[in-house]
Design an enzyme around this catalytic site. Sequence first.
Site, PDB file in Angstrom:
ATOM      1  N   THR A 193     -12.946   5.566  -4.941  1.00  0.00           N
ATOM      2  CA  THR A 193     -12.141   6.479  -4.127  1.00  0.00           C
ATOM      3  C   THR A 193     -10.681   6.083  -4.184  1.00  0.00           C
ATOM      4  O   THR A 193      -9.790   6.929  -4.332  1.00  0.00           O
ATOM      5  CB  THR A 193     -12.636   6.462  -2.668  1.00  0.00           C
ATOM      6  OG1 THR A 193     -13.950   7.018  -2.608  1.00  0.00           O
ATOM      7  CG2 THR A 193     -11.713   7.269  -1.766  1.00  0.00           C
ATOM      8  N   GLY A 244     -18.817   1.629  -1.499  1.00  0.00           N
ATOM      9  CA  GLY A 244     -17.667   2.119  -0.758  1.00  0.00           C
ATOM     10  C   GLY A 244     -17.988   3.012   0.416  1.00  0.00           C
ATOM     11  O   GLY A 244     -19.000   2.858   1.095  1.00  0.00           O
ATOM     12  N   SER A 245     -17.110   3.990   0.622  1.00  0.00           N
ATOM     13  CA  SER A 245     -17.213   4.853   1.799  1.00  0.00           C
ATOM     14  C   SER A 245     -16.900   6.289   1.432  1.00  0.00           C
ATOM     15  O   SER A 245     -16.406   6.589   0.348  1.00  0.00           O
ATOM     16  CB  SER A 245     -16.253   4.369   2.891  1.00  0.00           C
ATOM     17  OG  SER A 245     -14.912   4.389   2.422  1.00  0.00           O
ATOM     18  N   ARG A 279     -19.198   8.288 -10.965  1.00  0.00           N
ATOM     19  CA  ARG A 279     -18.071   9.223 -10.995  1.00  0.00           C
ATOM     20  C   ARG A 279     -17.645   9.581 -12.410  1.00  0.00           C
ATOM     21  O   ARG A 279     -17.090  10.651 -12.663  1.00  0.00           O
ATOM     22  CB  ARG A 279     -16.895   8.610 -10.227  1.00  0.00           C
ATOM     23  CG  ARG A 279     -15.752   9.588  -9.944  1.00  0.00           C
ATOM     24  CD  ARG A 279     -14.551   8.843  -9.377  1.00  0.00           C
ATOM     25  NE  ARG A 279     -14.865   8.185  -8.122  1.00  0.00           N
ATOM     26  CZ  ARG A 279     -14.727   8.744  -6.927  1.00  0.00           C
ATOM     27  NH1 ARG A 279     -14.285   9.983  -6.835  1.00  0.00           N
ATOM     28  NH2 ARG A 279     -15.025   8.061  -5.840  1.00  0.00           N
ATOM     29  N   HIS A 323      20.335 -13.598  -0.145  1.00  0.00           N
ATOM     30  CA  HIS A 323      21.221 -12.678   0.574  1.00  0.00           C
ATOM     31  C   HIS A 323      22.006 -11.849  -0.434  1.00  0.00           C
ATOM     32  O   HIS A 323      22.483 -12.388  -1.442  1.00  0.00           O
ATOM     33  CB  HIS A 323      22.200 -13.464   1.454  1.00  0.00           C
ATOM     34  CG  HIS A 323      23.233 -12.598   2.101  1.00  0.00           C
ATOM     35  ND1 HIS A 323      22.967 -11.839   3.226  1.00  0.00           N
ATOM     36  CD2 HIS A 323      24.530 -12.367   1.785  1.00  0.00           C
ATOM     37  CE1 HIS A 323      24.060 -11.180   3.574  1.00  0.00           C
ATOM     38  NE2 HIS A 323      25.018 -11.483   2.713  1.00  0.00           N
TER      39      HIS A 323
END
Length: 468
Positions: free
Chosen positions: A43, A146-147, A37, A447
């Site tokens: 991605t 990856g995908s 890339r 709290h």
Amino acid sequence: MADDDFDVVIIGGGPGGYVAAIRAAQLGLKAACVEKRGALGGTCLNVGCIPSKALLQSSHKFAEARQDFAQHGIRVGGLDLDLAAMMGRKDKVVAGLTKGIELLFKKNKVAYVVGSGRVAAPGQVVVACEGAERSLSAKSIVIATGSDVTPLPGVAIDERRVVSSTGALSLPAVPKQLVVIGAGVIGLELGSVWRRLGAQVTVVEYLDRVLPPFDGEVSKHTRRVLERQGMIFKLSAKVSKVTAGKSGVTVTVEPAAGGAAEDIPADVVLVAIGRRPYTEGLGLEALGVAMTERGFIRIDETFRTSVPGIYAIGDVVGGAMLAHKAEDEGVAIAEILAGQHGHVNYEAIPSVVYTWPEVAQVGKTEEELKAAGIAYKVGKFPFTANSRARANDDTDGFVKILADAATDRILGAHIVGPEAGDLIAELVLAMEFSAAAEDVARTCHAHPALGEAIKEAALAVDGRAIHA
């Protein structure tokens, strides 16, 4: 060792790949990471998790200013959207993080090789870069590619009017009408961005619910909240045709069970029906690397493929297709290659949807426990009864804890509510240590804080919530 000789070469610079490279280097291995890339982070960082969260945050602030500030006594006049500035901020966030990974590589002495890598043979990776080829030798090769976007058959994605998640992150203007195909995480998150900025958003889903992998009660509640925010859902529906014309796009939708078709006009259509493993050009088929029917790389419990010396991690091997799951696998494979005992507990991998309210879960759903015949107890607590949520005016949602009926061990946890993605970490840690609901219930929580809802849900497992 020569410059192009490495202990490990990782193909893919996404969350799994770059983490594996850094951890390997920390452990004394000579590591290289190949990424085509030209920007590290995969991605997730470039066109996924990070830019989408930047836009979700910006659009949330815009929606708050428009809808919610008045009740806090803050009057806003002349509110304007500067979409170019919003996109510029998103791009700046992405650029800063990608450069940050490059600096981490330099710090840890990881070789960063820009180019498209393929496995020529066990122990050899050939990288095509700038019209030339560079050969890297390695004792071990890790595939972490990856995908990619899953296409919808018959629908051409042009990233202008019919877009994937990539195009939806860079629209030049707010569409008047946006149709989202798919009610999963990506569809709901990006649908939320553009709905907040003024688009009419219609979500079409083949199944009868949103967020199909999530707990059924969580799914129903999330749908109701998003409908109140203006999203339109068409469930149990299938897209039979997407027709691009001069003035826009027409999406033809039919009931999944059969029936009359309906045309929905849109300026932009987002195809978000999932992701598929990316193995193109890696040369795995020629090497005989075994794959599943769905195209994922087959691995054993130590991430080994069917070919000695070749390993795989992340989206490309299936399972939860999440950046943090890939990161954990990246650490585990590096430790295994260094002779340690790397391990990933897949029972304690959280999933988060960054809508507002956020949605988060870890472990089993009620549906899964029922199907497995496991007796369980349920503890629930609504954010309407949480002091901090009331003070913040963020009271949508609840915490639900599922515990074994006999041992009280936490089997699953589900949150719909403000900051759910951060709150879930406490319950992930509890499950990692095999904690009982009683352990969480007896842990002191500050709290007022949103985390008190977790304590109360744990108390509710035993029927003794204090504030509900």
